[in-house]
Design a protein around this motif. Sequence first.
Motif, PDB file in Angstrom:
ATOM      1  N   GLU A 139      50.477  49.935  47.128  1.00 51.54           N
ATOM      2  CA  GLU A 139      50.075  50.733  47.073  1.00 51.54           C
ATOM      3  C   GLU A 139      48.939  51.877  46.112  1.00 51.54           C
ATOM      4  OE1 GLU A 139      53.238  52.809  49.443  1.00 51.54           O
ATOM      5  OE2 GLU A 139      53.621  52.479  47.274  1.00 51.54           O
ATOM      6  N   ARG A 140      48.939  50.761  45.259  1.00 52.30           N
ATOM      7  CA  ARG A 140      48.136  50.778  43.982  1.00 52.30           C
ATOM      8  C   ARG A 140      46.919  51.303  43.930  1.00 52.30           C
ATOM      9  NH1 ARG A 140      49.495  47.545  38.414  1.00 52.30           N
ATOM     10  NH2 ARG A 140      51.779  48.704  38.750  1.00 52.30           N
ATOM     11  N   ASN A 141      46.551  49.190  44.543  1.00 53.89           N
ATOM     12  CA  ASN A 141      45.441  48.741  44.877  1.00 53.89           C
ATOM     13  C   ASN A 141      44.423  50.540  45.916  1.00 53.89           C
ATOM     14  OD1 ASN A 141      44.603  46.812  43.739  1.00 53.89           O
ATOM     15  ND2 ASN A 141      46.767  45.304  45.132  1.00 53.89           N
ATOM     16  N   ARG A 142      45.602  51.071  46.842  1.00 52.72           N
ATOM     17  CA  ARG A 142      44.719  51.587  48.303  1.00 52.72           C
ATOM     18  C   ARG A 142      44.473  53.094  46.759  1.00 52.72           C
ATOM     19  NH1 ARG A 142      47.745  54.461  53.377  1.00 52.72           N
ATOM     20  NH2 ARG A 142      46.289  55.098  53.558  1.00 52.72           N
ATOM     21  N   ALA A 143      45.358  53.980  45.720  1.00 56.24           N
ATOM     22  CA  ALA A 143      45.219  54.505  44.785  1.00 56.24           C
ATOM     23  C   ALA A 143      43.931  54.366  44.264  1.00 56.24           C
ATOM     24  CB  ALA A 143      46.355  54.567  43.946  1.00 56.24           C
ATOM     25  N   ILE A 144      43.800  53.720  43.989  1.00 60.51           N
ATOM     26  CA  ILE A 144      42.452  52.961  42.866  1.00 60.51           C
ATOM     27  C   ILE A 144      41.619  53.073  44.113  1.00 60.51           C
ATOM     28  CG2 ILE A 144      41.457  50.838  41.609  1.00 60.51           C
ATOM     29  CD1 ILE A 144      43.734  50.230  40.167  1.00 60.51           C
ATOM     30  N   SER A 145      41.158  52.765  45.240  1.00 63.07           N
ATOM     31  CA  SER A 145      39.846  52.182  45.807  1.00 63.07           C
ATOM     32  C   SER A 145      39.904  54.311  46.512  1.00 63.07           C
ATOM     33  CB  SER A 145      40.554  52.030  47.069  1.00 63.07           C
ATOM     34  OG  SER A 145      40.969  50.929  47.029  1.00 63.07           O
ATOM     35  N   GLY A 333      44.105  39.141  48.925  1.00 67.74           N
ATOM     36  CA  GLY A 333      44.487  39.036  47.358  1.00 67.74           C
ATOM     37  C   GLY A 333      43.470  39.048  46.266  1.00 67.74           C
ATOM     38  N   PRO A 334      43.885  39.858  45.004  1.00 69.23           N
ATOM     39  CA  PRO A 334      43.462  39.598  44.244  1.00 69.23           C
ATOM     40  C   PRO A 334      41.884  38.790  43.672  1.00 69.23           C
ATOM     41  CG  PRO A 334      44.699  40.163  42.885  1.00 69.23           C
ATOM     42  CD  PRO A 334      44.746  39.693  44.265  1.00 69.23           C
ATOM     43  N   VAL A 335      42.026  37.868  43.866  1.00 70.91           N
ATOM     44  CA  VAL A 335      41.197  36.500  43.586  1.00 70.91           C
ATOM     45  C   VAL A 335      40.179  35.987  44.843  1.00 70.91           C
ATOM     46  CG1 VAL A 335      40.961  34.111  42.655  1.00 70.91           C
ATOM     47  CG2 VAL A 335      42.996  35.875  41.687  1.00 70.91           C
ATOM     48  N   ARG A 336      41.180  36.205  45.976  1.00 74.78           N
ATOM     49  CA  ARG A 336      39.626  35.726  46.206  1.00 74.78           C
ATOM     50  C   ARG A 336      39.556  37.153  47.187  1.00 74.78           C
ATOM     51  NH1 ARG A 336      43.950  33.522  50.962  1.00 74.78           N
ATOM     52  NH2 ARG A 336      45.574  34.501  50.509  1.00 74.78           N
ATOM     53  N   VAL A 376      31.490  46.720  45.610  1.00 77.45           N
ATOM     54  CA  VAL A 376      32.721  47.491  45.782  1.00 77.45           C
ATOM     55  C   VAL A 376      33.815  47.195  45.475  1.00 77.45           C
ATOM     56  CG1 VAL A 376      33.855  49.467  46.776  1.00 77.45           C
ATOM     57  CG2 VAL A 376      30.803  49.371  46.702  1.00 77.45           C
ATOM     58  N   PRO A 377      34.358  46.479  46.874  1.00 76.92           N
ATOM     59  CA  PRO A 377      36.060  45.444  46.402  1.00 76.92           C
ATOM     60  C   PRO A 377      35.317  45.215  45.048  1.00 76.92           C
ATOM     61  CG  PRO A 377      35.030  44.947  48.954  1.00 76.92           C
ATOM     62  CD  PRO A 377      33.818  45.630  47.817  1.00 76.92           C
ATOM     63  N   VAL A 378      34.482  44.245  44.708  1.00 80.90           N
ATOM     64  CA  VAL A 378      34.346  43.237  43.505  1.00 80.90           C
ATOM     65  C   VAL A 378      34.691  44.240  42.663  1.00 80.90           C
ATOM     66  CG1 VAL A 378      33.522  42.691  41.867  1.00 80.90           C
ATOM     67  CG2 VAL A 378      32.840  41.690  44.439  1.00 80.90           C
ATOM     68  N   VAL A 379      34.160  45.568  42.696  1.00 76.72           N
ATOM     69  CA  VAL A 379      34.257  46.825  41.238  1.00 76.72           C
ATOM     70  C   VAL A 379      36.023  47.076  40.838  1.00 76.72           C
ATOM     71  CG1 VAL A 379      33.944  48.479  40.031  1.00 76.72           C
ATOM     72  CG2 VAL A 379      31.971  46.780  40.662  1.00 76.72           C
ATOM     73  N   LEU A 380      36.435  47.462  42.444  1.00 74.18           N
ATOM     74  CA  LEU A 380      37.563  47.733  42.174  1.00 74.18           C
ATOM     75  C   LEU A 380      38.747  47.248  42.024  1.00 74.18           C
ATOM     76  CD1 LEU A 380      37.012  50.717  45.277  1.00 74.18           C
ATOM     77  CD2 LEU A 380      37.073  50.538  42.456  1.00 74.18           C
ATOM     78  N   THR A 381      38.491  46.543  42.883  1.00 73.45           N
ATOM     79  CA  THR A 381      39.837  45.244  42.334  1.00 73.45           C
ATOM     80  C   THR A 381      40.188  44.573  40.501  1.00 73.45           C
ATOM     81  OG1 THR A 381      39.027  44.253  44.772  1.00 73.45           O
ATOM     82  CG2 THR A 381      41.042  42.552  43.049  1.00 73.45           C
ATOM     83  N   THR A 382      38.755  44.248  40.400  1.00 76.38           N
ATOM     84  CA  THR A 382      38.838  43.602  38.539  1.00 76.38           C
ATOM     85  C   THR A 382      39.254  45.260  38.105  1.00 76.38           C
ATOM     86  OG1 THR A 382      36.481  44.499  38.542  1.00 76.38           O
ATOM     87  CG2 THR A 382      36.707  42.783  38.423  1.00 76.38           C
TER      88      THR A 382
END
Length: 514
Positions: A139-145, A333-336, A376-382
């Motif tokens: 959920e936190r990943n979605r919220a940061i997105s 997963g965040p790394v991949r 976009v996925p790179v910046v938000l995931t990092t």
Amino acid sequence: MADNIHTPEQASRREWVGLCVLSIACLIYSMDLSVLFLAVPAIVADLDPSASQLLWINDIYGFMVAGFLVTMGTLGDRIGRRRVLLMGAFAFGVASAFAAFSNTPGQLILARALLGIAGATIAPSTLSLIVNLFKNEAERNRAISIWGTAFALGGLVGPLIGGILLQYFHWGSVFLINIPVMLLLLAVAPFLLPEYKNNDAGRLDLLSVVLSLATVLPIIYGFKHMAADGFQLAQIVYIGLGLLVGLLFVRRQRRLSDPLVDLALFRVPAFTASLMVNLAGVFFVFGVFLFQNLFLQLVLGLSPLEAALWSAPSALVFAVMSFQAYRFTNRFGPVRTVLGGLLVNAAGAAAMAIAAYAESLIGILGSSMIIGFGFVPVVLTTTGLIVGTAPPERAGSASAISETSAEFGGALGIAVLGSLATLIYRMAMNRADLSSLNPVQAEAVSATLAGAVETARSMPGSTSAVWLETAKSGFSLGFAICCVVATVTLLLLAIVARRVYATAHIDESTLAPH
């Protein structure tokens, strides 16, 4: 071991409504970075600023934001993130009214500076509060997105909303639209947002605050003006001064028991790797998209409106990917996600290099869409990794470091890549026959493509044809080479990041595929 594993509780409607409020505040903060661009002609007509004053009206907001991010993020950890956010929202509303009704250039510069200081509370406070609101990693990943979507939309809709308001109202209206949003935040935040502060934190070290400002401001100033004016001794002096003060800042942080920036964060491999990837991603995207906008207008001859319309599909990709990035993080997963995004970003930069060299409109726009899919996925995931790997009591400081890194990355990307492209352009123009021009015209044509195009417009029809084509080709070549540099660097970064993340042992077990 299995008995100790538990899934953090899921967020309720209250948390999601709180996220909406935080995202709207972040949108306004982001929008103020770009909303003023279209208002400049009206401001010039009304206030008659000098060239130097106009430059400060445009730049002072970003300078103050960059300078105060670390201070405000750390202050939130100490006295309460919600409290700092509310104080900033109140100050942002007051400064917006001050800016809207400014009668002199000096007043507007001061108002924009106060807006920047207040705005520096919003990005780190909203991001660190998201960490408090959402305990479940997915959920936190979605919220940061969603937070990232609001940030991206602010940059996209700022000029649009500004254009609509300027069509019917005074230029001050572009600032007045901030006030209702800040009033909404002040009204609902105490009921929707939790308070968090580090009760064991010591006093704020004022000398560290001064040193942090004296580090960030000269460096940002130097790089921004290097992008505009090229390599000059003054810019190098500013950057060198900032780096020197930065060394003093680091030495002081090592000696303090309660430092402004906890240098121990940089000993966390996942934090450092994510910060490095985040900075590099912003570095290349800012530089590449600066070239793209200039390419569409100066090489292909599109009007600003035509360039904006042609760029709309890639802007839409950025907005949609900001909203959907969490699906990639939760599934892979965040790394991949980070490593795969870097490879996609590199592929987009390579395609952009080919399209720039071929001077292809469709190729440029298609490449920018590929970059959006990867970036976009790179910046938000990092960003999520940066705040997620930091201790909870340091989330505000970590958020501020992330935002400051992005400011540095953007300014550095525009300056360094811009300088490289300018060097290649001037080398190409050494071969051009400029004998038909007077010395002033020849200097303008040799310096930048904008100068060449402007000079060509003032001359008879066919006189400029040969050297103008050389100028356009030189710019395109510089653009292409910068994209090649981006491609190689992103691939190398993916290799380095893979090794660092492998040693970090990031726990991805809390991420459930969706």
